[in-house]
Enzyme design. Structure first.
Site, PDB file in Angstrom:
ATOM      1  N   HIS A   2       1.259  -1.095  -0.003  1.00 51.20           N
ATOM      2  CA  HIS A   2      -0.243  -0.228  -0.786  1.00 51.20           C
ATOM      3  C   HIS A   2       1.052   1.174  -0.125  1.00 51.20           C
ATOM      4  CE1 HIS A   2      -3.680  -2.072   0.484  1.00 51.20           C
ATOM      5  NE2 HIS A   2      -3.425  -2.916   1.098  1.00 51.20           N
ATOM      6  N   ARG A  43       5.911  -6.551   3.485  1.00 48.98           N
ATOM      7  CA  ARG A  43       5.092  -7.394   3.364  1.00 48.98           C
ATOM      8  C   ARG A  43       5.036  -6.795   1.710  1.00 48.98           C
ATOM      9  NH1 ARG A  43      -1.004  -4.940   4.577  1.00 48.98           N
ATOM     10  NH2 ARG A  43       0.311  -2.603   4.894  1.00 48.98           N
ATOM     11  N   ASP A  52      16.976 -11.557  -0.362  1.00 41.48           N
ATOM     12  CA  ASP A  52      18.213 -11.918  -0.312  1.00 41.48           C
ATOM     13  C   ASP A  52      18.916  -9.747  -0.171  1.00 41.48           C
ATOM     14  OD1 ASP A  52      18.966 -14.252  -1.135  1.00 41.48           O
ATOM     15  OD2 ASP A  52      18.560 -14.113  -3.179  1.00 41.48           O
ATOM     16  N   GLU A  54      -7.144 -12.975   4.717  1.00 38.93           N
ATOM     17  CA  GLU A  54      -7.880 -11.373   4.618  1.00 38.93           C
ATOM     18  C   GLU A  54      -9.517 -12.149   3.472  1.00 38.93           C
ATOM     19  OE1 GLU A  54      -5.194  -7.848   4.089  1.00 38.93           O
ATOM     20  OE2 GLU A  54      -4.359  -9.521   2.659  1.00 38.93           O
ATOM     21  N   ASP A  57      -9.613  -5.901   5.432  1.00 40.49           N
ATOM     22  CA  ASP A  57     -10.607  -6.069   4.215  1.00 40.49           C
ATOM     23  C   ASP A  57     -11.403  -7.299   4.451  1.00 40.49           C
ATOM     24  OD1 ASP A  57      -8.683  -5.665   1.232  1.00 40.49           O
ATOM     25  OD2 ASP A  57      -7.275  -5.862   3.062  1.00 40.49           O
TER      26      ASP A  57
END
Length: 251
Positions: A38, A63, A77, A142, A168
């Site tokens: 977001h 996220r 990584d 969600e 959500d």
């Protein structure tokens, strides 16, 4: 969540600014979640935020916007301690997410020992592969479908925790996040996580609400975010100095 991220209290980072992570670390947050779902944060920016958080002893999670394996691999990584994967509704999606986080034979993550996670080739092969074992895979629950599958998702090998997305879930069922229906669905996810012995987390906007979630039994909480904290402080400052509805000074 002590064994998972080094603590229970985190916050979202949405601004492409190293200062956000520095402030969160100095404030005492146990972990930060760099938000690529977001917020307009690219891989290079996420890399820098991860590096600063780790240097300051604050666990860096990311996220991701989706469960694309190549995206997850690059962030791990880069040194992320783990990833939150949005909208994991099914067991198969959970398996795919876990496979993206784990090296063979437990997954399909490719080896990149010359990356930051491998100390640019200075770490031994064993240490680099151990970093993959320690990386966290956290599916976000969600939707009503995901709630129904939460126990099976939590049981997937390689899933380290569940994260409840009340906002959500509310959108999916047509209710507000604070409604009795959504609260009940979130409680079902918590129970499913408990049943399978994995931690369960949630997000909220205020310390009081976060404390209530911890009292309810959630293992970790993500409280607020850098942009909202800045916005709220700015509004509070202006309101303290100017009566509501007052005009701005002219120059």
């Amino acid at each position: 969540m002590t064994a998972l991220t080094g603590g229970r209290i985190g916050t979202w980072v949405k601004l492409p600014a190293l200062e956000s992570v520095q402030i969160a670390a100095h404030a005492g947050f146990d972990f930060v979640v760099v938000d690529q779902e977001h917020a307009p944060l690219d891989v290079r920016t996420a890399y820098e935020l991860i590096t600063v958080a780790a240097a300051l002893g604050t666990t860096p999670l990311v996220r991701v916007p989706d469960g694309t394996p190549s995206r997850i691999q690059r962030l791990l990584d880069a040194g992320a301690a783990g990833v939150l994967i949005p909208h994991v509704d099914t067991v198969e999606q959970a398996r795919e997410a876990a496979a993206a986080v784990r090296f063979p034979p437990h997954g399909r993550r490719g080896a990149g020992g010359t990356s930051r996670a491998g100390r640019w080739g200075l770490a031994s092969r064993e240490d680099y592969l151990d970093s993959g074992t320690a990386a966290l895979c956290v599916p976000q629950i969600e939707s009503r479908e995901a709630v129904g599958n939460a126990a099976a998702i939590a049981a997937v090998e390689g899933v380290d925790a569940l994260f409840v997305g009340a906002a959500d879930i509310g959108l999916d069922v047509g209710q507000t996040p604070a409604s009795a229906e959504v609260t009940g669905l979130c409680a079902q996810v918590l129970a499913a996580a408990r049943e399978n012995g994995v931690p369960c987390g949630a997000a909220t906007a205020t310390p009081r609400a976060a404390d209530a979630l911890l009292e309810q039994g959630f293992d970790f909480v993500v409280v607020g975010n850098d942009t909202s904290m800045l916005a709220e402080a700015a509004v509070a400052t202006v309101r303290a100095l100017r009566p509501r509805g007052g005009s701005r000074a002219t120059h």
